[in-house]
Design a protein around this motif. Structure first.
Motif, short mmCIF file in Angstrom:
data_model
loop_
_atom_site.label_atom_id
_atom_site.label_comp_id
_atom_site.label_asym_id
_atom_site.label_seq_id
_atom_site.Cartn_x
_atom_site.Cartn_y
_atom_site.Cartn_z
N VAL A 1 0.84 -1.20 0.00
CA VAL A 1 0.00 0.00 0.00
C VAL A 1 0.88 1.26 0.00
O VAL A 1 1.61 1.49 0.97
N PRO A 2 0.80 2.06 -1.05
CA PRO A 2 1.45 3.37 -1.01
C PRO A 2 0.50 4.40 -0.38
O PRO A 2 -0.63 4.57 -0.83
N VAL A 3 0.96 5.05 0.67
CA VAL A 3 0.13 6.03 1.38
C VAL A 3 0.79 7.40 1.26
O VAL A 3 1.94 7.58 1.68
N LEU A 4 0.09 8.35 0.67
CA LEU A 4 0.57 9.72 0.55
C LEU A 4 -0.23 10.60 1.50
O LEU A 4 -1.44 10.43 1.63
N LEU A 5 0.46 11.53 2.17
CA LEU A 5 -0.20 12.39 3.15
C LEU A 5 0.25 13.82 2.96
O LEU A 5 1.36 14.09 2.49
N ALA A 6 -0.61 14.75 3.34
CA ALA A 6 -0.25 16.16 3.23
C ALA A 6 -1.09 17.01 4.18
O ALA A 6 -2.25 16.70 4.46
N LEU B 1 -4.01 16.81 8.59
CA LEU B 1 -3.52 15.90 7.56
C LEU B 1 -4.67 15.24 6.80
O LEU B 1 -5.74 15.00 7.35
N THR B 2 -4.39 14.92 5.55
CA THR B 2 -5.27 14.10 4.73
C THR B 2 -4.42 13.03 4.07
O THR B 2 -3.24 13.26 3.78
N ALA B 3 -5.00 11.86 3.82
CA ALA B 3 -4.26 10.76 3.20
C ALA B 3 -4.90 10.35 1.88
O ALA B 3 -6.13 10.40 1.72
N TRP B 4 -4.06 9.91 0.96
CA TRP B 4 -4.46 9.33 -0.31
C TRP B 4 -3.82 7.94 -0.37
O TRP B 4 -2.60 7.82 -0.34
N VAL B 5 -4.64 6.91 -0.45
CA VAL B 5 -4.17 5.52 -0.42
C VAL B 5 -4.18 5.00 -1.85
O VAL B 5 -5.22 4.92 -2.49
N GLY B 6 -3.00 4.63 -2.36
CA GLY B 6 -2.88 4.27 -3.76
C GLY B 6 -3.28 2.84 -4.07
O GLY B 6 -3.67 2.06 -3.19
N ALA C 1 -8.35 -2.16 4.87
CA ALA C 1 -9.02 -1.88 6.15
C ALA C 1 -8.02 -1.58 7.25
O ALA C 1 -8.26 -0.71 8.10
N GLY C 2 -6.90 -2.29 7.24
CA GLY C 2 -5.89 -2.04 8.27
C GLY C 2 -5.30 -0.65 8.19
O GLY C 2 -5.18 0.05 9.21
N VAL C 3 -4.93 -0.21 6.99
CA VAL C 3 -4.38 1.13 6.81
C VAL C 3 -5.43 2.18 7.16
O VAL C 3 -5.15 3.17 7.85
N ALA C 4 -6.66 1.99 6.68
CA ALA C 4 -7.72 2.95 6.97
C ALA C 4 -7.97 3.07 8.48
O ALA C 4 -8.16 4.18 9.00
N ALA C 5 -7.94 1.95 9.18
CA ALA C 5 -8.15 1.99 10.63
C ALA C 5 -7.02 2.74 11.33
O ALA C 5 -7.25 3.51 12.27
N GLN C 6 -5.79 2.52 10.89
CA GLN C 6 -4.66 3.21 11.51
C GLN C 6 -4.70 4.70 11.22
O GLN C 6 -4.36 5.51 12.09
N LEU C 7 -5.14 5.08 10.04
CA LEU C 7 -5.29 6.51 9.75
C LEU C 7 -6.41 7.13 10.58
O LEU C 7 -6.26 8.23 11.12
#
Length: 247
Positions: free
Chosen positions: A114-119, A156-161, A201-207
């Motif tokens: 999972v590539p996760v970009l944040l800004a 912060l906002t995240a974009w999950v690739g 789901a795991g990445v979304a939960a951690q975010l």
């Protein structure tokens, strides 16, 4: 080159460039012409693919790491850039940067991970994380968010690739149980009814736990023919890039 996302021009991405490459528009041989993997035709081929991405996005440099499925985060500042070399990249799985970065993208490579970009566009702090199974279980997402907040990020906002989705990521039952014991939201089942790890789901939960909303989630690499997938293509699989930069 940018089938799925490039430079979203609305809402939380104002002033930030964000992109996830696909497998088209480069010079690498099959199974995809645009790739950034370690075995993609040698340094000249990788350099040309990278040149095309830089030219299209208006960038001078794209900074990456030697990814090792860790929870190591690097801060990209003047000292880091002075010592960074394409042929001897530091080990780690996330990069973060503050407002001084110009015409330089920070990026991670991925096929099924999972590539996760944040800004945080308001204070111009950006981050990129490579979150495979080991990274999700080891805390790379939380570590990246913490490093960005140390640089002053607040909203912060995240974009999950693009990455392999839970209904395709079959693993042995013992591995699925071990993952769920650490991150319960990763418990999943494939479309054909076998145990799976749900990285989405795991990445979304951690975010969510870090109070970071998700603006975008990319498609499944395994089932999308215009994307590289290690599960589908094996050792021949290439790699996408997830890039974030300051406009």
């Amino acid at each position: 080159m940018w089938d799925f996302l490039k430079r979203p021009d609305d809402g939380p991405a104002r002033g930030i460039g964000i992109g996830f490459t696909d497998r088209d528009g480069g010079v690498t041989l099959a199974p995809g012409s645009l790739s950034f993997g370690a075995l993609d035709g040698g340094p000249e081929t990788r350099a040309e693919n990278l040149r095309r991405v830089r030219a299209d996005a208006g960038l001078d440099r794209v900074v990456t790491l030697h990814q090792v499925h860790s929870a190591t985060v690097h801060v990209v500042d003047e000292d880091f850039l002075a010592g960074w070399r394409e042929d001897a990249q530091p080990e780690g799985d996330a990069l973060v940067a503050g407002p001084g970065l110009r015409r330089t993208a920070i990026a991670v490579r991925a096929a099924d991970c999972v590539p996760v970009l944040l800004a945080d566009p308001a204070v111009r702090v950006i981050g990129a994380a490579h979150a495979g199974r080991a990274g999700v279980l080891g805390g790379i997402v939380a570590a990246t968010v913490a490093a960005m907040r140390d640089l002053g990020a607040r909203e912060l906002t995240a974009w999950v690739g693009p990455h392999i989705h839970g209904d395709c990521y079959e693993v042995p039952a013992e591995m699925a149980e071990a993952a769920a014991a650490l991150v319960p939201q990763t418990r999943g089942t494939t479309r054909w009814g076998t145990p799976a790890i749900d990285l989405t789901a795991g990445v979304a939960a951690q975010l969510r736990a870090a109070a970071v909303p998700v603006a975008y989630i990319g498609p499944c690499t395994l089932t999308t023919s215009s994307l590289h997938s290690h599960r589908r293509d094996g050792a021949a699989a290439g790699r996408q890039l997830g890039l974030v930069w300051l406009d």
